[in-house]
Design an enzyme around this catalytic site. Structure first.
Site, mmCIF file in Angstrom:
data_model
loop_
_atom_site.group_PDB
_atom_site.id
_atom_site.type_symbol
_atom_site.label_atom_id
_atom_site.label_comp_id
_atom_site.label_asym_id
_atom_site.label_seq_id
_atom_site.Cartn_x
_atom_site.Cartn_y
_atom_site.Cartn_z
ATOM 1 N N TYR A 1 0.821 -1.218 0.000
ATOM 2 C CA TYR A 1 0.000 0.000 0.000
ATOM 3 C C TYR A 1 0.865 1.282 0.000
ATOM 4 O O TYR A 1 0.342 2.364 -0.280
ATOM 5 C CB TYR A 1 -0.954 0.052 1.214
ATOM 6 C CG TYR A 1 -1.925 -1.111 1.333
ATOM 7 C CD1 TYR A 1 -2.127 -2.008 0.276
ATOM 8 C CD2 TYR A 1 -2.650 -1.324 2.501
ATOM 9 C CE1 TYR A 1 -3.008 -3.079 0.402
ATOM 10 C CE2 TYR A 1 -3.534 -2.383 2.617
ATOM 11 C CZ TYR A 1 -3.699 -3.265 1.576
ATOM 12 O OH TYR A 1 -4.577 -4.317 1.702
ATOM 13 N N HIS B 1 0.560 -11.808 1.727
ATOM 14 C CA HIS B 1 -0.506 -11.050 1.059
ATOM 15 C C HIS B 1 -1.273 -11.911 0.039
ATOM 16 O O HIS B 1 -2.500 -11.873 -0.021
ATOM 17 C CB HIS B 1 0.105 -9.815 0.379
ATOM 18 C CG HIS B 1 -0.857 -8.694 0.183
ATOM 19 N ND1 HIS B 1 -0.496 -7.376 0.272
ATOM 20 C CD2 HIS B 1 -2.173 -8.677 -0.101
ATOM 21 C CE1 HIS B 1 -1.558 -6.615 0.043
ATOM 22 N NE2 HIS B 1 -2.575 -7.377 -0.183
HETATM 23 N N1 LIG Z 1 -5.626 -8.769 1.533
HETATM 24 C C1 LIG Z 1 -5.957 -8.254 0.369
HETATM 25 O O1 LIG Z 1 -5.580 -8.774 -0.701
HETATM 26 C C2 LIG Z 1 -6.801 -7.027 0.331
HETATM 27 C C3 LIG Z 1 -7.364 -6.601 -0.885
HETATM 28 C C4 LIG Z 1 -8.156 -5.453 -0.880
HETATM 29 C C5 LIG Z 1 -8.370 -4.778 0.313
HETATM 30 N N2 LIG Z 1 -7.782 -5.182 1.480
HETATM 31 C C6 LIG Z 1 -7.990 -4.452 2.763
HETATM 32 O O2 LIG Z 1 -9.401 -4.314 2.981
HETATM 33 C C7 LIG Z 1 -9.699 -2.928 3.142
HETATM 34 C C8 LIG Z 1 -11.107 -2.627 2.684
HETATM 35 O O3 LIG Z 1 -11.311 -2.997 1.339
HETATM 36 P P1 LIG Z 1 -11.571 -1.936 0.160
HETATM 37 O O4 LIG Z 1 -10.950 -0.645 0.520
HETATM 38 O O5 LIG Z 1 -11.147 -2.603 -1.085
HETATM 39 O O6 LIG Z 1 -13.161 -1.860 0.079
HETATM 40 P P2 LIG Z 1 -14.383 -1.455 1.040
HETATM 41 O O7 LIG Z 1 -13.917 -1.187 2.417
HETATM 42 O O8 LIG Z 1 -15.423 -2.489 0.811
HETATM 43 O O9 LIG Z 1 -14.927 -0.130 0.364
HETATM 44 C C9 LIG Z 1 -14.245 1.082 0.396
HETATM 45 C C10 LIG Z 1 -14.999 2.059 -0.471
HETATM 46 O O10 LIG Z 1 -16.322 2.276 0.063
HETATM 47 C C11 LIG Z 1 -16.501 3.647 0.397
HETATM 48 N N3 LIG Z 1 -17.182 3.679 1.705
HETATM 49 C C12 LIG Z 1 -16.678 3.324 2.900
HETATM 50 N N4 LIG Z 1 -17.600 3.446 3.875
HETATM 51 C C13 LIG Z 1 -18.727 3.894 3.287
HETATM 52 C C14 LIG Z 1 -20.012 4.220 3.766
HETATM 53 N N5 LIG Z 1 -20.343 4.096 5.057
HETATM 54 N N6 LIG Z 1 -20.936 4.676 2.872
HETATM 55 C C15 LIG Z 1 -20.623 4.797 1.557
HETATM 56 N N7 LIG Z 1 -19.417 4.506 1.042
HETATM 57 C C16 LIG Z 1 -18.469 4.047 1.899
HETATM 58 C C17 LIG Z 1 -15.118 4.249 0.446
HETATM 59 O O11 LIG Z 1 -15.149 5.595 0.023
HETATM 60 P P3 LIG Z 1 -14.461 6.794 0.866
HETATM 61 O O12 LIG Z 1 -13.084 6.371 1.216
HETATM 62 O O13 LIG Z 1 -14.521 7.930 -0.090
HETATM 63 O O14 LIG Z 1 -15.343 6.976 2.072
HETATM 64 C C18 LIG Z 1 -14.346 3.399 -0.555
HETATM 65 O O15 LIG Z 1 -14.556 3.883 -1.863
HETATM 66 C C19 LIG Z 1 -8.591 -2.231 2.344
HETATM 67 O O16 LIG Z 1 -8.493 -0.870 2.634
HETATM 68 C C20 LIG Z 1 -7.402 -3.049 2.759
HETATM 69 O O17 LIG Z 1 -6.965 -2.697 4.058
HETATM 70 C C21 LIG Z 1 -7.021 -6.322 1.498
#
Ligand SMILES: NC(=O)c1ccc[n+]([C@@H]2O[C@H](COP(=O)([O-])OP(=O)(O)OC[C@H]3O[C@@H](n4cnc5c(N)ncnc54)[C@H](OP(=O)(O)O)[C@@H]3O)[C@@H](O)[C@H]2O)c1
Length: 276
Positions: A50, A108
């Site tokens: 990241y 990862h």
């Molecule tokens: N291990 C892996 O391979 C892997 C892969 C992907 C992700 N991850 C981890 O999982 C975390 C979360 O996954 P993600 O970031 O892909 O997706 P997510 O948490 O499902 O969604 C994030 C998105 O949703 C929006 N959002 C968040 N809360 C909201 C709400 N209450 N209402 C409306 N929109 C909302 C955010 O926008 P805003 O930021 O503009 O609020 C952002 O665009 C990552 O940050 C990372 O730490 C791990």
């Protein structure tokens, strides 16, 4: 509902975490971490990939919250697999985060070098440098293969989980082996906000769609790690411990599963070697 869960080795982990992928530049990352910690998040998930570990370390320091009260996870990227490279990646993460111990280190994505990488994790764990070790994006086949060479089984598997991709077989397998599942993209990167059933349930429970989705994870024993750059949404996302979805509504959400992943698999992994 408990705000902590207990891992295989007896240590506790908060039942919701804060995701940090694509939080923005360093000052935006620092502000987001300070906000998340102020609101009450105590589990922060990052990764060497990241590119934000320095900002996260600074945000933690500036927040004034004691390091021991925070559960911090980071990950080793695909180009740092193998024993020596994994140790080097861990040390680099520790330097960037500016911490003297880590709570959780994850592989990862699976690659051909899982068992060698895992041996490095086991050694770091036994030296007391990490409180728990785990994997991410491992399917049952990867876990079965690792079981043949591992001295210590992974305490965590961090995988994509949301109502449209609920990975039932893998979650059941992890539950059977007491491997804690952490769910990434728990609100499907925002795409769940357009699903009619989720809209109906939000209205029924007088909650936001994100809260319904995250509550579904909690009631399934899965730790969700939603990401948001907005303090208001971060507050919304953690405010899920004062209501309960009925068994019937949980089943309705379960029925949304259509095996729909929200992200592409990066190159140089063995993710697609197994179906489950
Ligand atoms: N291990 C892996 O391979 C892997 C892969 C992907 C992700 N991850 C981890 O999982 C975390 C979360 O996954 P993600 O970031 O892909 O997706 P997510 O948490 O499902 O969604 C994030 C998105 O949703 C929006 N959002 C968040 N809360 C909201 C709400 N209450 N209402 C409306 N929109 C909302 C955010 O926008 P805003 O930021 O503009 O609020 C952002 O665009 C990552 O940050 C990372 O730490 C791990």
């Amino acid at each position: 509902m408990d705000s902590y869960r207990v891992l295989l080795n007896g240590i506790t982990i908060p039942s919701i975490g804060f995701g940090t992928y694509k939080l923005g530049d360093e000052s935006e990352t620092i502000d987001a971490i300070k906000c998340a910690l102020k609101i009450g998040y105590r589990f922060i998930d990052t990764a060497s990939f990241y590119g934000n570990e320095e900002g996260i370390g600074k945000g933690i320091k500036e927040s004034g919250v004691n390091r021991e009260d925070i559960f911090l996870s980071t990950k080793v990227w695909n180009d740092s697999h193998g024993y020596d490279k994994a140790i080097k990646s861990f040390e680099e993460s520790m330097r960037k985060l500016d911490i003297d111990y880590l709570d959780l280190l994850l592989i990862h994505w699976p690659t051909e070098l899982n068992s060698e990488t895992w041996r490095a994790f086991e050694d770091l764990y036994e030296l007391g440098k990490i409180r728990a070790i785990g994997v991410s994006n491992f399917k049952i086949g990867h876990l079965e293969a690792l079981k043949k060479t591992a001295r210590i089984m992974p305490m965590v598997n961090q995988i994509e989980i949301h109502p449209c991709f609920s990975q039932k077989e893998l979650v059941n397998y992890c539950n059977n082996y007491k491997i804690q599942v952490i769910g990434w993209s728990p609100i499907m990167k925002g795409q769940l906000l357009e699903v009619p059933l989720m809209m109906d349930l939000a209205e029924k429970y007088n909650k936001s769609i994100a809260q319904i989705a995250l509550r579904w994870h909690i009631q399934k024993g899965i730790i969700p790690i939603p990401k948001s750059s907005h303090c208001g949404r971060m507050t919304d996302n953690i405010d899920i411990f004062n209501f309960e979805l009925s068994e019937e509504d949980i089943r309705k959400i379960d029925n949304l599963d259509r095996n729909e992943k929200v992200s592409d698999t990066p190159p140089n992994t063995t993710y697609d070697n197994f179906k489950w």
